[in-house]
Structures are given as structure tokens and as C-alpha cells.
Design an enzyme around this catalytic site. Structure first.
Site, mmCIF file in Angstrom:
data_model
loop_
_atom_site.group_PDB
_atom_site.id
_atom_site.type_symbol
_atom_site.label_atom_id
_atom_site.label_comp_id
_atom_site.label_asym_id
_atom_site.label_seq_id
_atom_site.Cartn_x
_atom_site.Cartn_y
_atom_site.Cartn_z
ATOM 1 N N ASP A 173 -26.431 71.765 3.146
ATOM 2 C CA ASP A 173 -26.550 71.567 1.694
ATOM 3 C C ASP A 173 -25.996 70.204 1.292
ATOM 4 O O ASP A 173 -24.869 69.852 1.610
ATOM 5 C CB ASP A 173 -25.797 72.671 0.948
ATOM 6 C CG ASP A 173 -26.319 74.071 1.286
ATOM 7 O OD1 ASP A 173 -27.504 74.186 1.653
ATOM 8 O OD2 ASP A 173 -25.542 75.034 1.188
ATOM 9 N N ASP B 162 -24.611 68.379 8.284
ATOM 10 C CA ASP B 162 -24.337 69.421 7.315
ATOM 11 C C ASP B 162 -25.696 69.822 6.731
ATOM 12 O O ASP B 162 -26.687 69.097 6.900
ATOM 13 C CB ASP B 162 -23.403 68.884 6.230
ATOM 14 C CG ASP B 162 -23.088 69.902 5.158
ATOM 15 O OD1 ASP B 162 -22.892 71.089 5.493
ATOM 16 O OD2 ASP B 162 -23.041 69.511 3.978
#
Length: 188
Positions: free
Chosen positions: A18, A16
Site C-alpha cells: 500500500d 511494500d
């Protein structure tokens, strides 16, 4: 029970963005490069992950584009600059996939695994049973499970997330602690 002893250089790691590579803005979107702040340890982690995995793929939901609060060009600039900084630090990301869709049930929006399927089309050697999804939210863990991957939860932004949990195989403090554990396994 999954453990890192299973991995070898043929594996793929999905990250991922953020809350994993960079600081997440609480209840808001990273709108431009000026707002993008790497975790200090993530720039050190990615070159270590390159030593452990065949591919590093980023899969990120980017609803801000769908909402019209940021243009696609801003996201492209963030990713261009992010990749440059990672390369300067000695690391490499193979591809970034993002989903701007607003609907939570979009096939490409995590926790659905459409971005994983796109990655597999682009890199047919990706085997989801030899892949790990690394994220900081349960939607990342469910994305991994929906694709048939192993999962690693990073306690960067939601340390209160219960563990053990059926969606989480392993838990680490941050990306560097995960990368160091992978490297120790590969070298042993």
C-alpha cells in the site's frame, strides 16, 4: 554511500504494497479487491524491475486481519488478483509476505525484519547486503535497515518526510521513477 551503480541481476528488491504498488486508504485498510487501485505507473514499473533484479518480494503489514475487520480470504483474493494483473502487464512478483499481527513489537511486523528472514528461508540466495527495500513509510526504511538492506523511499503518500535521513539511501517520486533509474543503471 549507496547508489544504484552497485546493483546487478543477482540483487533482490523488497516492495511494500500500500502506497507503493497501489493507492493507500488514509487511516483505513484496503478491505477487498474492489477497493484495491493500482498506481498507474506501478503496473509499468514491475516488468522493468524484473529486468533488473533476480527476485521481487512484497512485504506488507496487514493489521486489518488481526483486528478482524477483514477475513484472510479477502486478503488472499486481493493478492491473487493483484498478481494476475501484474502478470498480464508482463511483470512477476516472486512471493508476498504479510503480517496480520496487532502488536507493534511482533518479530514479523515492520519495522522488525521477520518477513525478510522468511523470504530468505524460502529463497536462500537472497543476500540482504544485495537487497533494497522500497517503501513509502519510515517503518519500511527501518525494516530494510534492520535486515541489513539498502533503502529507497517513495514520496507517494508522505512527501514531507525529511531527506536526507540516515534510514533512507535514495528517494524517488514513485515506483516507475525508481524502476527506470535501475534499468538505466543496468543497461549502462
Amino acid at each position: 554511500m549507496f547508489n544504484l551503480n552497485s546493483i546487478d541481476r543477482g540483487w533482490t528488491v523488497f516492495l511494500d504494497r500500500d502506497g507503493v504498488i497501489n493507492h493507500e486508504k488514509e487511516n483505513d485498510y484496503i478491505l477487498n479487491w474492489e477497493e484495491f487501485k493500482f498506481y498507474d505507473e506501478s503496473l509499468a514499473a514491475i516488468p522493468l524491475l524484473n529486468q533488473c533484479f533476480n527476485r521481487i518480494i512484497v512485504a506488507t503489514n496487514q493489521k486489518g486481519i488481526g483486528k478482524g475487520v477483514m477475513p484472510l480470504s479477502a486478503l488472499q483474493a486481493i493478492h491473487h488478483n493483484m498478481l494476475q494483473r501484474i502478470e498480464i502487464a508482463g511483470g512477476k512478483i516472486d512471493r508476498i509476505y504479510f503480517c496480520p499481527d496487532l502488536e507493534d513489537n511482533s518479530p514479523n511486523r515492520k519495522p522488525q525484519h521477520g518477513m525478510a528472514l522468511k523470504a530468505q528461508l524460502d529463497f536462500p540466495e537472497i543476500d540482504f547486503s544485495k537487497s533494497i527495500m522500497v517503501g513509502n513509510r519510515m517503518s519500511d526504511m527501518k525494516f530494510g535497515r534492520n535486515a541489513g538492506m539498502h533503502t529507497v523511499f517513495l514520496a507517494t503518500t508522505h512527501p514531507e518526510t525529511p531527506f536526507p535521513d540516515p534510514h533512507i539511501d535514495l528517494r524517488f517520486t514513485n515506483l516507475l521513477s525508481f524502476a527506470e533509474a535501475c534499468l538505466d543503471t543496468i543497461k549502462s
